[in-house]
Write a protein that holds these residues in place. Structure first.
Motif, mmCIF file in Angstrom:
data_model
loop_
_atom_site.group_PDB
_atom_site.id
_atom_site.type_symbol
_atom_site.label_atom_id
_atom_site.label_comp_id
_atom_site.label_asym_id
_atom_site.label_seq_id
_atom_site.Cartn_x
_atom_site.Cartn_y
_atom_site.Cartn_z
ATOM 1 N N ASN B 270 27.878 92.978 91.371
ATOM 2 C CA ASN B 270 27.350 91.591 91.082
ATOM 3 C C ASN B 270 27.171 91.547 89.453
ATOM 4 N N GLY B 271 27.574 92.729 88.975
ATOM 5 C CA GLY B 271 27.405 92.810 87.451
ATOM 6 C C GLY B 271 26.028 92.561 86.876
ATOM 7 N N THR B 272 24.904 93.093 87.707
ATOM 8 C CA THR B 272 23.447 92.968 87.214
ATOM 9 C C THR B 272 22.946 94.243 86.802
ATOM 10 N N ILE B 273 23.602 95.345 86.442
ATOM 11 C CA ILE B 273 23.011 96.525 86.099
ATOM 12 C C ILE B 273 22.223 96.155 84.864
ATOM 13 N N ALA B 274 21.281 96.981 84.667
ATOM 14 C CA ALA B 274 20.684 96.553 83.251
ATOM 15 C C ALA B 274 21.209 97.383 82.225
ATOM 16 N N HIS B 275 22.276 96.954 82.112
ATOM 17 C CA HIS B 275 22.935 97.443 80.779
ATOM 18 C C HIS B 275 22.533 96.877 79.311
ATOM 19 N N PRO B 276 22.696 97.421 78.223
ATOM 20 C CA PRO B 276 22.287 97.000 77.015
ATOM 21 C C PRO B 276 22.838 95.521 76.960
ATOM 22 N N PRO B 277 22.639 95.034 75.911
ATOM 23 C CA PRO B 277 23.336 93.701 75.668
ATOM 24 C C PRO B 277 24.929 93.734 75.098
ATOM 25 N N ILE B 278 25.431 95.010 74.560
ATOM 26 C CA ILE B 278 26.645 95.349 74.405
ATOM 27 C C ILE B 278 26.809 96.607 75.258
ATOM 28 N N SER B 281 30.886 100.805 76.097
ATOM 29 C CA SER B 281 31.069 102.237 76.087
ATOM 30 C C SER B 281 30.633 102.763 77.020
ATOM 31 N N GLU B 282 30.840 104.312 77.390
ATOM 32 C CA GLU B 282 30.380 104.904 78.460
ATOM 33 C C GLU B 282 28.994 105.184 78.128
ATOM 34 N N ASP B 283 28.682 105.562 76.840
ATOM 35 C CA ASP B 283 27.496 105.916 76.551
ATOM 36 C C ASP B 283 26.469 104.531 76.946
ATOM 37 N N LEU B 284 26.920 103.419 76.571
ATOM 38 C CA LEU B 284 26.063 102.396 76.618
ATOM 39 C C LEU B 284 25.727 102.058 78.207
ATOM 40 N N ARG B 285 27.014 102.273 79.140
ATOM 41 C CA ARG B 285 26.651 101.874 80.393
ATOM 42 C C ARG B 285 25.856 103.072 80.982
ATOM 43 N N THR B 286 25.999 104.209 80.740
ATOM 44 C CA THR B 286 25.276 105.382 80.941
ATOM 45 C C THR B 286 23.791 105.044 80.949
ATOM 46 N N VAL B 287 23.571 104.663 79.952
ATOM 47 C CA VAL B 287 21.935 104.168 79.333
ATOM 48 C C VAL B 287 21.588 103.045 80.512
ATOM 49 N N GLY B 288 22.351 102.209 80.619
ATOM 50 C CA GLY B 288 22.198 100.950 81.540
ATOM 51 C C GLY B 288 21.668 101.361 82.960
ATOM 52 N N TYR B 289 22.596 102.632 83.394
ATOM 53 C CA TYR B 289 22.267 103.001 84.915
ATOM 54 C C TYR B 289 20.748 103.991 84.639
ATOM 55 N N HIS B 328 22.184 101.396 69.598
ATOM 56 C CA HIS B 328 21.847 100.315 70.394
ATOM 57 C C HIS B 328 21.277 100.631 71.826
ATOM 58 N N ALA B 329 22.059 101.728 72.234
ATOM 59 C CA ALA B 329 21.515 102.183 73.673
ATOM 60 C C ALA B 329 20.088 102.954 73.406
ATOM 61 N N VAL B 330 19.644 103.464 72.425
ATOM 62 C CA VAL B 330 18.434 104.141 72.491
ATOM 63 C C VAL B 330 17.523 102.978 72.453
ATOM 64 N N GLY B 331 17.758 101.757 71.630
ATOM 65 C CA GLY B 331 16.817 100.656 71.244
ATOM 66 C C GLY B 331 16.654 99.993 72.833
ATOM 67 N N HIS B 332 17.848 99.680 73.545
ATOM 68 C CA HIS B 332 17.727 98.971 74.811
ATOM 69 C C HIS B 332 16.848 99.844 75.565
ATOM 70 N N ASP B 335 13.158 99.469 74.889
ATOM 71 C CA ASP B 335 12.793 98.028 74.967
ATOM 72 C C ASP B 335 12.763 97.906 76.587
ATOM 73 N N TYR B 336 13.500 98.575 77.387
ATOM 74 C CA TYR B 336 13.509 98.067 78.864
ATOM 75 C C TYR B 336 12.384 98.809 79.105
ATOM 76 N N ILE B 337 11.874 100.004 78.777
ATOM 77 C CA ILE B 337 10.788 100.749 79.220
ATOM 78 C C ILE B 337 9.488 99.924 79.084
ATOM 79 N N GLN B 338 9.361 99.431 78.023
ATOM 80 C CA GLN B 338 8.242 98.596 77.526
ATOM 81 C C GLN B 338 8.218 97.411 78.260
#
Lengths: 165, 443
Positions: B270-278, B281-289, B328-332, B335-338
């Protein structure tokens, strides 16, 4: 005269005796029954690789081989999950949902439990069940109406012994 | 006589009733003696080899390429003004659009920055091992599981944490990353290991074909008999030995993980994983998961591994883009945790440490911008930083600096152990690298 009679008698006796003793004996014929030999579980000491496990599983369930590309992909999937027992369970569940698994019906299983249990052991574990194993499975299936061939196959595919060869 | 027997049995029963509730899943009789500082730790292995000059020192291309453009390209983590010219690390054609900042105030201002930390290795795998084992991993082979117990194993064995309390999220399955969730130490091992996903693989298209259409079995009528028959077979098999990778998830935990996997396949579709706004990259998607793992399991210990910055071996431009995205990944993540996980907001401590740095001198490879590339083999590759933030962490504090290194990368592991209450158990094991201290002891 008497001497010659004696000699001829002895000669006849010797001839008969030698003829009889030199008679060619017929070769004995040994006949062996055909027996399929399987290793017992104690001989299985080596762990299958993830790829070996899934390739054998697919063959056992579908009676057909996975392509090398599929095998590579499933190997990566297994590597991507930490709990190997869990991922094996998920893979078996997916195969069972595929619809092409070759197995007897519930009626066929219950009509001849001995054959079903023996076939399942040889199919998955490449050995015959012991008497106690056959007895346990027979009792378990007979007393549990929910047991289907699929559940039995699932348990064999998930067993620790199935991870070894 | 009967009365005496009655009293004895009553005593035994009462004793058992008192003790039984304290027998933990790990087999430990009592909970850890150390007290928790916080119930959740998220450790970011800010890995791939981050050069100190482009991170903490904020020199952008001034130092590396001899171009007069300095600035901070990690503004979610660090205080400092971003570069104003020669911007190539963002999005769009040529990367000219910097990714907007997520956090209102940087992690540096929210917590403590150890700005000059000494890495224990110039290489990736030993560096990652030092972050997880707290040891210098001198004899650690590249394709071997950790030699010494990892933080996960200390937590599960001594702290009584369950399997789903410990998660390691990798950004791939290569470079031995999947081996890092438990060690080969005979006293610890798989049964105390962390659950692991390399989610870009697990929830990618190929694996969905093999894992995403699992038949759902009735837990009592079908699953129970399956397990009963399996256990019967297992009991009749004598050769079973350890090393099969069973992490000791309970049946209930396994069920939770299966439900999580089903949810992830749905959300990925569905494209609804909690990925960062951008999330390019693999790193960013890893952080989304990873955010999804946190939301679903609320683990005590979560480790996530990033590594895209290793592009710096041959492409400095991509390295800056990856560094910008790692920030960006760490910021997301923070932010997500909080904001999205109430159970973890305000009671989670984040620790971010690169596993190694990069060289002072370039390797001679030029990228499309004619910028020089950097490997990781010299003394400069031992220069990194550690950031931590969360409850009880002093805010807006910087410790150490260029020419004044304080702390080692192995400190992060002991710090996590202290936060979650098993510091003494780690110290008693005697596997830490010499000089390792909890960062709390360096404040």
């Amino acid at each position: 005269m008497q001497v010659s009679k004696i000699i001829s008698s002895v000669a006849i006796v010797l001839f008969i005796a030698l003829s009889a003793s030199c008679k060619k004996k017929e070769d004995p014929l040994f006949i062996l029954n055909n027996v399929e030999l399987y290793p017992n579980s104690a001989a299985k000491t080596r762990v299958k690789s993830d790829e070996q496990w899934v390739a054998i599983l697919h063959t056992n369930l579908f009676q057909s081989a996975l392509s090398s590309n599929e095998l590579f992909q499933i190997g990566e999937c297994i590597a991507s999950i930490g709990d190997k027992e869990l991922v094996r369970e998920v893979i078996i569940s997916n195969f069972m949902n595929d619809g092409g698994v070759i197995m007897p019906t519930d009626e066929e299983m219950r009509a001849d439990l001995t054959t079903f249990i023996t076939d399942t052991y040889t199919r998955f574990l490449v050995r015959y069940p012991s008497v106690s194993e056959e007895t346990w499975y027979t009792n378990y299936i007979e007393t549990n109406p929910y047991i289907t061939p699929e559940l039995v196959y699932f348990s064999f595919a998930l067993s620790n012994e199935y991870l070894y060869y | 006589m009967k009365r005496r027997e009655f009293i004895r049995k009553t005593g035994l029963t009462a004793g058992a009733a008192l003790v039984a509730p304290y027998i933990l899943p790990s087999g430990r009789l009592f909970a850890q003696t150390g007290s928790q500082i916080a119930p959740h730790v998220v450790m970011v292995m800010f890995a791939g080899g981050v050069r100190q000059q482009e991170s903490v020192l904020q020199r952008y291309v001034e130092d590396s390429q001899d171009e007069p453009y300095a600035g901070n390209i990690m503004y979610n983590m660090l205080d400092g003004e971003a570069p104003t010219q020669k911007i190539v690390y963002g999005t769009g054609a040529g990367g000219i659009n910097p990714i907007p900042q997520i956090l209102n105030s940087s992690l540096q201002s929210q917590g403590t920055l150890f700005s000059e930390v000494t890495a224990l290795s110039r290489g990736h795998y030993k560096g990652l091992n030092s972050l997880l084992q707290g040891s210098n991993a001198i004899t650690q082979g590249l394709r071997q599981k950790p030699e010494n117990p990892t933080i996960f194993e200390f937590l599960r064995r001594h702290g009584g944490y369950s399997a789903t309390d410990a998660w390691f999220v990798g950004n791939g399955i290569y470079n031995s990353v999947p081996l890092l969730n438990y060690s080969t130490d005979p006293g610890y091992g798989a049964s105390y290991g962390a659950n692991f996903f390399a989610p870009n693989i697990t929830f990618g298209g190929a694996c969905e074909n093999f894992l995403g259409d699992a038949r759902v079995y009735h837990p009592e009528n079908e699953l129970d008999p399956i397990y009963q028959m399996k256990y019967f077979l297992d009991n009749n098999f004598d050769n079973y030995a350890s090393g099969l990778g069973n992490l000791g998830n309970t049946e209930n935990e396994k069920q939770q993980i299966k439900e999580f996997m089903t949810l992830m396949y749905d959300k990925t579709g569905n494209g609804t994983i909690a990925h960062p706004p951008i999330s390019d990259s693999e790193d960013l998607r890893t952080v989304g998961y990873t955010c999804e793992v946190l939301k679903h399991f609320k683990p005590a210990m979560t480790v996530v591994n990033l590594s895209n910055v290793d592009a710096c071996h041959s492409n400095f431009t991509e390295y800056t883009a990856s560094l910008h995205r790692a920030d960006h990944a760490v910021g997301h993540l923070w932010d997500y945790i909080q904001n999205e996980i109430p159970e973890m907001a305000d009671n989670t401590i984040i620790i971010a440490t690169p596993e190694c740095g990069r060289n002072l001198e370039p390797n001679g490879i030029l990228d499309a911008n004619d910028w020089r590339s950097f490997d990781h083999s010299d003394e400069n590759a031992l220069r990194v930083f550690t950031m931590m933030a969360g409850p009880t962490i002093p805010q807006n504090l910087t410790i150490g600096g260029e020419g004044n290194p304080i702390g080692f990368t192995s400190d992060s592991m002991l710090t996590a152990a202290e936060i979650l209450g098993v510091k003494n158990d780690v110290l008693n094991a005697g596997t830490l690298a010499a000089g390792t201290l909890s960062l709390f002891d360096r404040l």
